[in-house]
Scaffold this motif. Structure first.
Motif, PDB file in Angstrom:
ATOM      1  N   VAL A 226      -7.271 -16.545 -15.141  1.00 55.06           N
ATOM      2  CA  VAL A 226      -5.926 -16.095 -15.611  1.00 55.06           C
ATOM      3  C   VAL A 226      -5.943 -15.111 -16.556  1.00 55.06           C
ATOM      4  O   VAL A 226      -5.041 -14.487 -16.675  1.00 55.06           O
ATOM      5  CB  VAL A 226      -5.258 -17.558 -16.351  1.00 55.06           C
ATOM      6  N   GLY A 227      -7.202 -15.000 -17.554  1.00 54.55           N
ATOM      7  CA  GLY A 227      -7.049 -13.881 -18.311  1.00 54.55           C
ATOM      8  C   GLY A 227      -6.935 -12.458 -17.458  1.00 54.55           C
ATOM      9  O   GLY A 227      -6.351 -11.521 -18.007  1.00 54.55           O
ATOM     10  N   GLU A 228      -7.813 -12.388 -16.568  1.00 54.44           N
ATOM     11  CA  GLU A 228      -7.866 -11.342 -15.786  1.00 54.44           C
ATOM     12  C   GLU A 228      -6.447 -10.960 -15.305  1.00 54.44           C
ATOM     13  O   GLU A 228      -5.797  -9.827 -14.926  1.00 54.44           O
ATOM     14  CB  GLU A 228      -8.632 -11.411 -14.372  1.00 54.44           C
ATOM     15  N   GLU A 229      -5.779 -12.047 -14.508  1.00 47.10           N
ATOM     16  CA  GLU A 229      -4.485 -11.989 -13.872  1.00 47.10           C
ATOM     17  C   GLU A 229      -3.482 -11.298 -14.876  1.00 47.10           C
ATOM     18  O   GLU A 229      -2.762 -10.510 -14.686  1.00 47.10           O
ATOM     19  CB  GLU A 229      -4.028 -13.264 -13.671  1.00 47.10           C
ATOM     20  N   LEU A 230      -3.500 -11.749 -16.215  1.00 50.97           N
ATOM     21  CA  LEU A 230      -2.721 -11.518 -17.202  1.00 50.97           C
ATOM     22  C   LEU A 230      -2.697 -10.156 -17.926  1.00 50.97           C
ATOM     23  O   LEU A 230      -2.040  -9.607 -18.826  1.00 50.97           O
ATOM     24  CB  LEU A 230      -2.235 -12.762 -18.511  1.00 50.97           C
ATOM     25  N   GLU A 231      -4.162  -9.875 -17.879  1.00 53.94           N
ATOM     26  CA  GLU A 231      -4.942  -8.639 -18.469  1.00 53.94           C
ATOM     27  C   GLU A 231      -4.904  -9.016 -19.916  1.00 53.94           C
ATOM     28  O   GLU A 231      -4.585  -8.051 -20.751  1.00 53.94           O
ATOM     29  CB  GLU A 231      -4.061  -7.390 -18.252  1.00 53.94           C
ATOM     30  N   ASP A 232      -4.940 -10.202 -20.345  1.00 53.00           N
ATOM     31  CA  ASP A 232      -4.972 -10.476 -21.654  1.00 53.00           C
ATOM     32  C   ASP A 232      -5.928 -11.700 -21.947  1.00 53.00           C
ATOM     33  O   ASP A 232      -5.610 -12.766 -21.635  1.00 53.00           O
ATOM     34  CB  ASP A 232      -3.604 -11.026 -22.222  1.00 53.00           C
TER      35      ASP A 232
END
Length: 452
Positions: A54-60
């Motif tokens: 999810v961090g990769e998807e949200l770029e955060d």
């Protein structure tokens, strides 16, 4: 890093979120906390609900840890208590989350059966813009509720019931009764099965933080001090003599601090330790480090092969190797006692933490002071291990990954006890417990009554 992931040495023991229903629960909590949502339906979360995917998807990758000082969390299951904490900014955060889940396991088990729980580790500091702000954090309060607010509603209903019982005219208060019935449909009978989360305040005493290049703050010891990893000017701090930090390069000052507070002991004098085996392994890691830079073949090395490599690259071996070799000869009974001062690069390789409340923190510091010992670095300071691993030659990556999978992963508890003594379970995530029967956890009637 795929080699580590495949061997279970990275992102291991995470909780698997699989399917639309569970992903929807996660999204409700995520939107409640951050206003964001994920389109993923298959990902893995740590103890706080953070998912690398999810961090990769949200770029955060700090989407649940804004400003790095008030960790938010999402609980989908009490099984998350066995997961690691990724992207940690404070060494105390995982322990607090684990204690909170363990202390409220029955209630959380029942609540997560129907909804996700969204929460936050709250302190009085909302951003860390100055090093001194870190020392304003003394107490951590855990605030948590389901996304539908069941815990809050249960508290309101409990207050209404108290009012109803204490007022003589309450039977004629139609509004109060109607409100109680409405809330009871959401919470169940809180008089028989209270919904209340306890043990929500925790002390933050001595700790490590990744802020400002990395700090070890020892403020609850006889002679407090702050040890700084970076060369950054931290200004005046409310800890330690003169308010200044000790730099990681100031080895004599660190050694004196550890000795003055009776925090460490020599490996060769520790009780119940095979010092010879530990020293040999440290020497092996140093040989591998040198041999890897020379592009030597490190496949399937035996003890005889390592000795051969040591002879071949003897002129390249660092001071740490030669000092530890002298100590090994003494431990084996065939050499004189070597005098090792704190200025010797091998000094901190010869120590381990004594048994006390901050054992993990001290061993973490020692790992950072003896980074060629890759096993201790992996066990005690994983984030630093992963950072260093990325810079190694492929030969060393393969050797270390194979060694950890073969010698450590198969018996984590045994390896930790052999290295650091008994009682070090907190250093590593415990294995997943067998699922407990629902009746054992919440009783035969359940912790939350269903509404018809």
């Amino acid at each position: 890093m795929m080699r580590l992931i495949e061997k279970g040495l990275m992102y291991g023991n995470l909780f698997h979120v699989n399917g639309q229903a569970m992903a929807d629960r996660y999204n409700r909590a995520l939107k409640h906390l951050t206003g964001k949502e994920t389109t993923l339906t298959d990902f893995h979360v740590d103890i706080s609900g953070y998912a690398p995917e999810v961090g990769e998807e949200l770029e955060d990758h700090l989407y649940l840890n804004p400003q790095g000082c008030n960790r938010q969390f999402i609980l989908l299951s009490t099984e998350q208590k066995s997961a690691p904490l990724l992207e940690a900014k404070f060494s105390t955060s995982r322990g607090i989350l684990r204690q909170f889940i363990t202390s409220n396991e029955a209630q959380l088990f029942a609540l997560t059966a129907r909804d996700a729980i969204a929460g936050e580790l709250v302190n009085s500091v909302y951003s860390v813009t100055k090093p001194s702000h870190l020392f304003d954090i003394r107490k951590i309060r855990v605030e948590a509720d389901t996304t539908s607010g069941v815990v809050s509603d249960a508290g309101k209903l409990d207050s209404m019931i108290t009012e109803f019982r204490s007022r003589d005219d309450a039977w004629w208060d139609d509004v109060l009764i109607a409100d109680m019935i409405k809330l009871a449909h959401k919470t169940g009978d809180v008089t028989r099965v209270p919904i209340r989360l306890g043990h929500t305040e925790y002390e933050q005493g001595n700790f490590w933080t990744s802020h400002f290049g990395g700090l070890y703050a020892f403020r609850d010891v006889e002679k407090p001090a702050v040890i700084s990893v970076s060369d950054e000017d931290l200004g005046n701090l409310p800890v330690g003599k003169g308010g200044g930090a000790i730099g990681l390069h100031e080895r004599t000052k660190i050694a004196k601090f550890l000795e003055d507070n009776d925090l460490v002991e020599p490996i060769v004098k520790a009780r119940g330790v095979d010092a010879v085996a530990i020293l040999r392994q440290k020497l092996d890691f140093i040989i591998v480090d040198v041999a890897a830079t020379m592009e030597a073949d490190l496949n399937r090395l035996r003890r005889q092969d390592l000795r051969s490599l040591a002879r071949r690259y003897s002129e390249l071996l660092p001071v740490e190797f030669h000092t530890l070799a002298k100590l090994l000869r003494w431990a084996e009974g065939g050499g004189a006692w070597p005098r090792i001062s704190s200025n010797d690069p091998a000094y901190f390789y010869t120590l381990r933490s004594k048994p006390h409340a901050d054992r993990d923190l001290v061993n973490m510091l020692l790992a950072e002071l003896s980074m060629l010992d890759v096993r201790q670095l992996f066990i005690c300071h994983k984030e630093l291990f992963y950072s260093r691993y990325r810079t190694w030659p492929d030969q060393k990556k393969a050797f270390v990954a194979d060694f950890l999978a073969r010698e450590y992963q198969v018996d984590k508890a045994g390896a930790r006890e052999a290295l650091f003594g008994s009682g070090d379970a907190s250093m590593e995530e415990p294995p997943q417990a067998e699922p407990r029967d629902v009746v054992d956890i919440v009783g035969p009637w359940g912790a939350v009554r269903r509404t018809r």
